[in-house]
Design a protein around this motif. Structure first.
Motif, PDB file in Angstrom:
ATOM      1  N   ASP A  18      -1.144  -6.846  -1.026  1.00 34.26           N
ATOM      2  CA  ASP A  18      -1.366  -5.445  -1.379  1.00 34.26           C
ATOM      3  C   ASP A  18      -0.811  -5.201  -2.776  1.00 34.26           C
ATOM      4  OD1 ASP A  18      -2.345  -5.113   1.170  1.00 34.26           O
ATOM      5  OD2 ASP A  18      -0.541  -4.146   1.941  1.00 34.26           O
ATOM      6  N   ILE A  19      -1.672  -4.666  -3.655  1.00 32.89           N
ATOM      7  CA  ILE A  19      -1.226  -4.404  -5.026  1.00 32.89           C
ATOM      8  C   ILE A  19      -1.189  -2.919  -5.341  1.00 32.89           C
ATOM      9  CG2 ILE A  19      -1.964  -6.651  -5.907  1.00 32.89           C
ATOM     10  CD1 ILE A  19      -4.461  -5.149  -7.048  1.00 32.89           C
ATOM     11  N   ALA A  20      -1.740  -2.108  -4.440  1.00 35.57           N
ATOM     12  CA  ALA A  20      -1.788  -0.668  -4.691  1.00 35.57           C
ATOM     13  C   ALA A  20      -2.041   0.069  -3.386  1.00 35.57           C
ATOM     14  CB  ALA A  20      -2.890  -0.334  -5.697  1.00 35.57           C
ATOM     15  N   THR A  21      -1.797   1.379  -3.454  1.00 39.38           N
ATOM     16  CA  THR A  21      -2.036   2.252  -2.309  1.00 39.38           C
ATOM     17  C   THR A  21      -2.800   3.476  -2.773  1.00 39.38           C
ATOM     18  OG1 THR A  21       0.043   1.541  -1.307  1.00 39.38           O
ATOM     19  CG2 THR A  21      -0.910   3.580  -0.470  1.00 39.38           C
ATOM     20  N   VAL A  22      -3.789   3.887  -1.992  1.00 40.00           N
ATOM     21  CA  VAL A  22      -4.504   5.122  -2.268  1.00 40.00           C
ATOM     22  C   VAL A  22      -3.566   6.272  -1.907  1.00 40.00           C
ATOM     23  CG1 VAL A  22      -6.469   6.570  -1.625  1.00 40.00           C
ATOM     24  CG2 VAL A  22      -6.773   4.104  -1.909  1.00 40.00           C
ATOM     25  N   GLU A  23      -3.293   7.147  -2.882  1.00 35.45           N
ATOM     26  CA  GLU A  23      -2.382   8.272  -2.658  1.00 35.45           C
ATOM     27  C   GLU A  23      -3.102   9.572  -2.349  1.00 35.45           C
ATOM     28  OE1 GLU A  23       0.317   8.602  -5.991  1.00 35.45           O
ATOM     29  OE2 GLU A  23       1.713   7.247  -4.988  1.00 35.45           O
ATOM     30  N   LYS A  24      -4.330   9.702  -2.827  1.00 39.11           N
ATOM     31  CA  LYS A  24      -5.059  10.949  -2.605  1.00 39.11           C
ATOM     32  C   LYS A  24      -6.547  10.638  -2.514  1.00 39.11           C
ATOM     33  CE  LYS A  24      -5.718  15.597  -4.417  1.00 39.11           C
ATOM     34  NZ  LYS A  24      -5.428  16.542  -5.470  1.00 39.11           N
ATOM     35  N   ARG A  70      -2.181   4.279  -6.762  1.00 43.79           N
ATOM     36  CA  ARG A  70      -0.931   3.904  -7.439  1.00 43.79           C
ATOM     37  C   ARG A  70      -0.679   2.415  -7.201  1.00 43.79           C
ATOM     38  NH1 ARG A  70       3.605   6.556  -9.440  1.00 43.79           N
ATOM     39  NH2 ARG A  70       2.830   8.509  -8.532  1.00 43.79           N
ATOM     40  N   PHE A  71      -0.572   1.670  -8.303  1.00 44.09           N
ATOM     41  CA  PHE A  71      -0.304   0.241  -8.236  1.00 44.09           C
ATOM     42  C   PHE A  71       1.202   0.002  -8.134  1.00 44.09           C
ATOM     43  CE2 PHE A  71      -4.553   0.510  -9.695  1.00 44.09           C
ATOM     44  CZ  PHE A  71      -5.177  -0.656  -9.249  1.00 44.09           C
ATOM     45  N   ILE A  72       1.589  -1.215  -7.751  1.00 46.50           N
ATOM     46  CA  ILE A  72       3.003  -1.503  -7.510  1.00 46.50           C
ATOM     47  C   ILE A  72       3.851  -1.450  -8.774  1.00 46.50           C
ATOM     48  CG2 ILE A  72       2.653  -2.740  -5.342  1.00 46.50           C
ATOM     49  CD1 ILE A  72       2.834  -5.374  -6.913  1.00 46.50           C
TER      50      ILE A  72
END
Length: 139
Positions: A18-24, A70-72
């Motif tokens: 995992d390199i990022a998470t969807v925030e919105k 948002r990426f790490i």
């Protein structure tokens, strides 16, 4: 017991990528989705915040949908409507700045990027490829 250990190993391995998470997510009402992610042969829907992004994912938004990722390294990408956004390369290493690299491709659509640590640690390895672009810089 061995099967359980293998399952746990592969689960941990998948989280490590995992390199990022969807925030919105702003949903397209006609599709009831925010975006689709092409991950290899799989097509996965993004319908809410918390979706995990991996290297080589291709994100496609719809006529009225948008996503914030948002990426790490704290790089933030706002993927606009009707956009195809590809993560060609992403590697973040706080300790060895020469190892850091971002290469994004914007095939169509609009985006906004707020750079994170990689741009500060290895600015020459932060690349965005697009056929057509307009750039704006805020100070």
């Amino acid at each position: 017991m061995k099967a359980l250990i293998l399952v746990l190993f592969f689960a941990l391995l998948s989280f490590a990528n995992d390199i990022a998470t969807v925030e919105k997510v702003v949903l397209d009402d006609s599709k009831n989705q925010g975006a689709l992610v092409q991950r290899g042969k799989d097509i996965l829907p993004i319908i809410s915040a918390g979706f995990k992004i991996k290297k080589s994912d291709i994100i496609k938004t719809f006529d009225d949908s948008k996503v914030k990722i948002r990426f790490i390294d704290n790089t933030i990408v706002y993927v606009g409507v009707k956009t195809i956004f590809e993560i060609s390369e992403y590697f973040y290493d706080r300790k060895n700045k020469e190892n850091n690299e971002i290469h994004f491709k914007i095939k169509t659509g609009s985006y906004k990027i707020k750079t994170g640590d990689i741009e500060k640690l290895a600015p020459k390895k932060f690349k965005i490829q697009t056929d057509n672009f307009i750039i704006g810089i805020n100070k």
